[in-house]
Enzyme design. Structure first.
Site, PDB file in Angstrom:
ATOM      1  N   GLU A   1       0.904  -1.206   0.027  1.00 16.26           N
ATOM      2  CA  GLU A   1       0.079  -0.091  -0.020  1.00 16.26           C
ATOM      3  C   GLU A   1       0.716   1.195  -0.141  1.00 16.26           C
ATOM      4  OE1 GLU A   1      -2.932   1.317  -0.102  1.00 16.26           O
ATOM      5  OE2 GLU A   1      -4.254  -0.126  -0.019  1.00 16.26           O
TER       6      GLU A   1
ATOM      7  N   ARG B   1      -7.918   0.198  12.852  1.00 14.27           N
ATOM      8  CA  ARG B   1      -6.485   0.280  12.216  1.00 14.27           C
ATOM      9  C   ARG B   1      -6.567   1.438  11.288  1.00 14.27           C
ATOM     10  NH1 ARG B   1      -5.435  -1.126   7.216  1.00 14.27           N
ATOM     11  NH2 ARG B   1      -6.279  -3.233   6.355  1.00 14.27           N
TER      12      ARG B   1
ATOM     13  N   ASN C   1      -5.551   3.111   7.845  1.00 12.21           N
ATOM     14  CA  ASN C   1      -5.381   2.670   6.423  1.00 12.21           C
ATOM     15  C   ASN C   1      -4.754   3.663   5.709  1.00 12.21           C
ATOM     16  OD1 ASN C   1      -6.066   0.401   4.754  1.00 12.21           O
ATOM     17  ND2 ASN C   1      -7.482   1.453   3.887  1.00 12.21           N
TER      18      ASN C   1
ATOM     19  N   ASN D   1      -9.862   5.427   2.099  1.00  8.44           N
ATOM     20  CA  ASN D   1      -8.833   4.863   1.310  1.00  8.44           C
ATOM     21  C   ASN D   1      -8.282   6.186   0.354  1.00  8.44           C
ATOM     22  OD1 ASN D   1      -7.770   2.451   0.986  1.00  8.44           O
ATOM     23  ND2 ASN D   1      -9.620   1.560   0.812  1.00  8.44           N
TER      24      ASN D   1
ATOM     25  N   ASP E   1      -9.919   1.992  -4.558  1.00  8.99           N
ATOM     26  CA  ASP E   1      -8.946   1.787  -3.409  1.00  8.99           C
ATOM     27  C   ASP E   1      -8.200   3.154  -3.361  1.00  8.99           C
ATOM     28  OD1 ASP E   1      -7.097   1.019  -1.379  1.00  8.99           O
ATOM     29  OD2 ASP E   1      -7.213  -1.025  -2.009  1.00  8.99           O
TER      30      ASP E   1
HETATM   31 CA    CA Z   1      -5.922   1.122   0.532  1.00 10.54          CA
END
Ligand code: CA
Length: 302
Positions: A22, A105, A107, A153, A203
């Site tokens: 990521e 959590r 991201n 995201n 995303d």
């Molecule tokens: Ca992501």
């Protein structure tokens, strides 16, 4: 009309693959690409010119990183915000705005034109609306920017720093907000892109110097370029892996696209069919140019 361009061939970087890659981020000063493996709790740095790869283990989940003006990282970690020293690998924890929410959590996240580090959260069991988007200010105070987020995201700012684009994945949309650089205030939310479910889950995201958004599609085997002014898809680039998680421009002239992917949650059969799952890919000289990243603690001058 949508164009697909078969000349745009993603090539995996020669580095070990991630479980959940990521947050790609190009370091202009060091000419290297950084990214995180969220679940392994590692920060990766790869220098294309020398083909060198290093890993910093932070010993907790790490959702995203940004660059500080002193060259070190600011990070959104499992236990809150923290600085990561790139020389000693020491992690210095700051505050955790979600100390009372152990099921959440961090991201995706990114430094903004206001000099803050913007990062959002999600419930690890993906409970709807349990997350928020925060901004860690240069004075280390934290401001909640958006609440009721499910999976925080993609984040991007328009090149004039007046519009903030945001993806809360399960909404299948990209939202735009009016954005004031001084103070980082958001207002006037509207949906600018509706993503059909067949495309996959929107995303991570970045923006190019023509103001077009590049969106990674988790479960969609692709990265696509969309026009936020018309809501239309302009181009897509297919990948040999299903879970395409995020993207960033990099390289000397910001004309190379770096793309992270994930193997998390795939069955052994799926891994067999997509052995490159979790690789970080590059599309060199992609024909488009990105914008330089912002720095923590520095108001943008662009
Ligand atoms: Ca992501």
């Amino acid at each position: 009309m949508m164009n697909s361009n078969s000349a745009l061939q993603p090539r995996p970087l020669p580095v070990p693959s991630c479980v959940l890659g990521e947050g790609p981020l190009w370091d202009m000063a060091q000419q290297l690409i950084c990214w995180v493996d969220i679940v392994k709790g590692t920060v990766h740095q790869y220098t294309p010119a020398s083909n060198s790869h290093t890993v910093i283990a932070v010993n907790q989940m790490v959702g995203a990183i940004g660059l500080c003006t002193n060259g070190h990282f600011i990070a959104a970690l499992q236990n809150g915000f923290g600085f990561i020293d790139r020389s000693s690998h020491q992690v210095n924890m700051l505050q955790d705005p979600e100390q009372a929410l152990p099921g959440n959590r961090f991201n995706d996240g990114k430094c903004g034109p206001d000099g803050g580090f913007w990062a959002g959260t999600m419930a690890q069991d993906e409970a709807p609306g349990a997350g928020s988007l925060y901004c860690l200010q240069p004075d280390l105070s934290v401001i909640k920017k958006i609440e009721g987020v499910s999976i925080s995201n993609g984040i991007a700012w328009s090149s004039d720093n007046r519009i903030f684009y945001y993806i809360d994945t399960p909404t299948q949309t990209v939202a735009a907000y009016d954005y004031e650089m001084a103070g980082g205030r958001l207002s006037n939310r509207r949906v600018v892109i509706h993503v059909p479910v067949e495309e996959g889950f929107p995303d991570g995201m970045t923006i190019d110097n023509e103001g077009m958004l590049w969106i990674a599609f988790w479960g969609g085997w692709k990265l696509a370029r969309w026009n936020p002014h018309t809501g239309k898809k302009l181009l897509e680039i297919g990948f040999p892996v299903s879970q395409v998680s995020s993207c960033a421009f990099g390289g000397k002239d910001l004309q190379d696209l770096f793309v992270t992917t994930a193997a998390e949650g795939l069955t052994p059969e799926e891994i067999h069919r997509q052995p490159l799952a979790g690789s970080v890919f590059v599309i060199e000289h992609c024909g488009f140019t990105g914008l330089p990243p912002f720095y923590f603690g520095e108001m943008a001058g662009r």
